[in-house]
Design a protein around this motif. Structure first.
Motif, short mmCIF file in Angstrom:
data_model
loop_
_atom_site.label_atom_id
_atom_site.label_comp_id
_atom_site.label_asym_id
_atom_site.label_seq_id
_atom_site.Cartn_x
_atom_site.Cartn_y
_atom_site.Cartn_z
N VAL A 108 10.87 -6.94 -10.00
CA VAL A 108 10.34 -8.25 -9.57
C VAL A 108 9.34 -8.07 -8.44
CG1 VAL A 108 10.93 -10.43 -8.46
CG2 VAL A 108 12.34 -9.57 -10.33
N ILE A 109 9.70 -7.27 -7.44
CA ILE A 109 8.81 -7.08 -6.29
C ILE A 109 7.60 -6.23 -6.69
CG2 ILE A 109 8.66 -6.11 -3.97
CD1 ILE A 109 11.59 -6.83 -3.58
N LEU A 110 7.80 -5.26 -7.58
CA LEU A 110 6.67 -4.46 -8.07
C LEU A 110 5.66 -5.35 -8.77
CD1 LEU A 110 5.22 -1.83 -8.79
CD2 LEU A 110 6.77 -1.60 -10.74
N GLY A 111 6.13 -6.22 -9.68
CA GLY A 111 5.22 -7.13 -10.36
C GLY A 111 4.54 -8.08 -9.41
N GLY A 112 5.29 -8.56 -8.40
CA GLY A 112 4.70 -9.44 -7.40
C GLY A 112 3.62 -8.76 -6.59
N THR A 113 3.85 -7.49 -6.27
CA THR A 113 2.85 -6.74 -5.51
C THR A 113 1.55 -6.58 -6.29
OG1 THR A 113 4.62 -5.50 -4.39
CG2 THR A 113 2.40 -4.55 -4.32
N VAL A 114 1.67 -6.21 -7.56
CA VAL A 114 0.47 -6.06 -8.39
C VAL A 114 -0.26 -7.39 -8.51
CG1 VAL A 114 -0.36 -5.50 -10.70
CG2 VAL A 114 1.45 -4.10 -9.65
N ALA A 115 0.48 -8.47 -8.69
CA ALA A 115 -0.14 -9.79 -8.83
C ALA A 115 -0.86 -10.20 -7.55
CB ALA A 115 0.93 -10.83 -9.18
N VAL A 116 -0.24 -9.95 -6.41
CA VAL A 116 -0.87 -10.30 -5.13
C VAL A 116 -2.18 -9.53 -4.95
CG1 VAL A 116 -0.64 -10.05 -2.62
CG2 VAL A 116 1.23 -11.03 -3.95
N VAL A 117 -2.16 -8.25 -5.28
CA VAL A 117 -3.38 -7.45 -5.12
C VAL A 117 -4.48 -7.94 -6.05
CG1 VAL A 117 -4.38 -5.14 -5.40
CG2 VAL A 117 -2.12 -5.40 -4.33
N LEU A 118 -4.11 -8.26 -7.28
CA LEU A 118 -5.13 -8.65 -8.26
C LEU A 118 -5.68 -10.05 -8.05
CD1 LEU A 118 -3.59 -7.18 -11.55
CD2 LEU A 118 -5.43 -6.22 -10.16
N PHE A 119 -4.89 -10.95 -7.52
CA PHE A 119 -5.29 -12.36 -7.43
C PHE A 119 -5.56 -12.83 -6.01
CE2 PHE A 119 -2.76 -12.02 -11.35
CZ PHE A 119 -3.72 -12.43 -12.26
N THR A 120 -5.78 -11.90 -5.11
CA THR A 120 -6.17 -12.22 -3.74
C THR A 120 -7.40 -11.39 -3.39
OG1 THR A 120 -4.78 -10.51 -2.73
CG2 THR A 120 -3.76 -12.68 -3.10
N PRO A 121 -8.01 -11.64 -2.24
CA PRO A 121 -9.20 -10.86 -1.86
C PRO A 121 -8.93 -9.37 -1.60
CG PRO A 121 -9.15 -12.94 -0.66
CD PRO A 121 -7.83 -12.82 -1.35
N LEU A 122 -7.67 -8.94 -1.65
CA LEU A 122 -7.38 -7.52 -1.45
C LEU A 122 -8.07 -6.68 -2.51
CD1 LEU A 122 -3.54 -7.70 -0.68
CD2 LEU A 122 -5.37 -7.19 0.96
N PRO A 123 -8.55 -5.47 -2.16
CA PRO A 123 -9.23 -4.62 -3.15
C PRO A 123 -8.28 -4.18 -4.26
CG PRO A 123 -8.84 -3.42 -1.11
CD PRO A 123 -8.52 -4.85 -0.82
N ASP A 124 -8.75 -4.24 -5.50
CA ASP A 124 -7.91 -3.87 -6.64
C ASP A 124 -7.49 -2.40 -6.59
OD1 ASP A 124 -8.23 -6.42 -7.43
OD2 ASP A 124 -9.52 -6.01 -9.15
N GLY A 125 -8.21 -1.59 -5.84
CA GLY A 125 -7.84 -0.19 -5.71
C GLY A 125 -6.46 0.02 -5.12
N LEU A 126 -5.93 -1.00 -4.44
CA LEU A 126 -4.59 -0.91 -3.87
C LEU A 126 -3.50 -0.86 -4.93
CD1 LEU A 126 -4.72 -3.35 -0.81
CD2 LEU A 126 -4.12 -0.92 -0.76
N VAL A 127 -3.82 -1.26 -6.17
CA VAL A 127 -2.82 -1.24 -7.23
C VAL A 127 -2.30 0.18 -7.45
CG1 VAL A 127 -2.44 -1.54 -9.70
CG2 VAL A 127 -3.63 -3.32 -8.41
#
Length: 225
Positions: A108-127
């Motif tokens: 759950v937290i892993l999926g949430g982390t990926v979603a936050v990175v992809l759908f916020t201004p954070l760089p996608d490279g953080l995935v």
């Protein structure tokens, strides 16, 4: 050797029912950490990432400590031995029970982390960087679980659990020294370099091997002791 599936299922369900409320609180704490990450501010990112690591490490330690170490301390193994269960059944039940207890909040937290990175201004490279950190936490959990299942000493089990989790800091520092991984964290694209894939495959492979060997060794015991 055959497995007593109904009893194994009952033991796994028992562990899940005992710990599901506490796990829900851990998930809630993880979501709070993700909210900080989603703000995409330097201070919020630091607070959120620190909270996230603490929550994930706590989930791993909670699962092992409550399901295995406390059970031995409270001497509830005698009850399990009264059931029609073999050492193999008990080993599989504890392995599956701990994996389920850990995997539910972990995913759950892993999926949430990926979603936050992809759908916020954070760089996608953080995935990629995030997935490598989660892979290390999973590996550390496998090491801790293997030791806790293999030794009777609470001290050694605690040492393995704390030691493997504390090593996450050197792991993160080590990844920052790999140019092919570190240079792509700030880019707005998901890039899996050969180095990143090698680290991921190594962590997952070692984790699976450790659990497999532990299960094989424990299952060959003729008795619980």
């Amino acid at each position: 050797m055959s497995l007593n599936i109904p009893v194994i299922r009952l033991l796994v369900v028992k562990d899940w029912q005992l710990f599901q409320k506490q796990l829900a609180l851990y998930v809630l704490a993880g979501l709070v950490a993700l909210c900080f990450l989603g703000l995409a501010k330097p201070w919020a990112f630091y607070v959120g990432s620190l909270m996230l690591i603490i929550v994930m490490v706590s989930i791993a330690c909670f699962s092992i400590a409550t399901s295995l170490m406390n059970e031995r301390k409270e001497k509830t193994l005698a009850f399990v031995m009264s059931l029609p269960v073999s050492p193999l059944d008990f080993t599989v039940a504890k392995l599956v029970g701990n994996l389920v207890t850990f995997a539910a909040p972990f995913l759950v937290i892993l999926g949430g982390t990926v979603a936050v990175v992809l759908f916020t201004p954070l760089p996608d490279g953080l995935v990629v960087y995030s997935l490598l950190i989660f892979a290390y936490i999973l590996f550390a959990f496998c090491v801790s679980l293997a030791v806790a299942m293999s030794v009777e000493s609470e001290g050694w089990a605690t040492f393995a659990m704390i030691g493997s989790m504390v090593m996450i800091n050197p792991f993160i520092m080590g990844m920052s020294q790999i140019t092919e991984i570190n240079d792509r964290v700030s880019v707005d694209a998901i890039v899996w370099t050969p180095e990143a894939l090698a680290v991921l495959a190594t962590l997952l492979g070692l984790g699976a091997a450790i659990l497999g060997i532990t299960t094989w060794v424990q299952a060959r015991k003729p008795a619980f002791y």
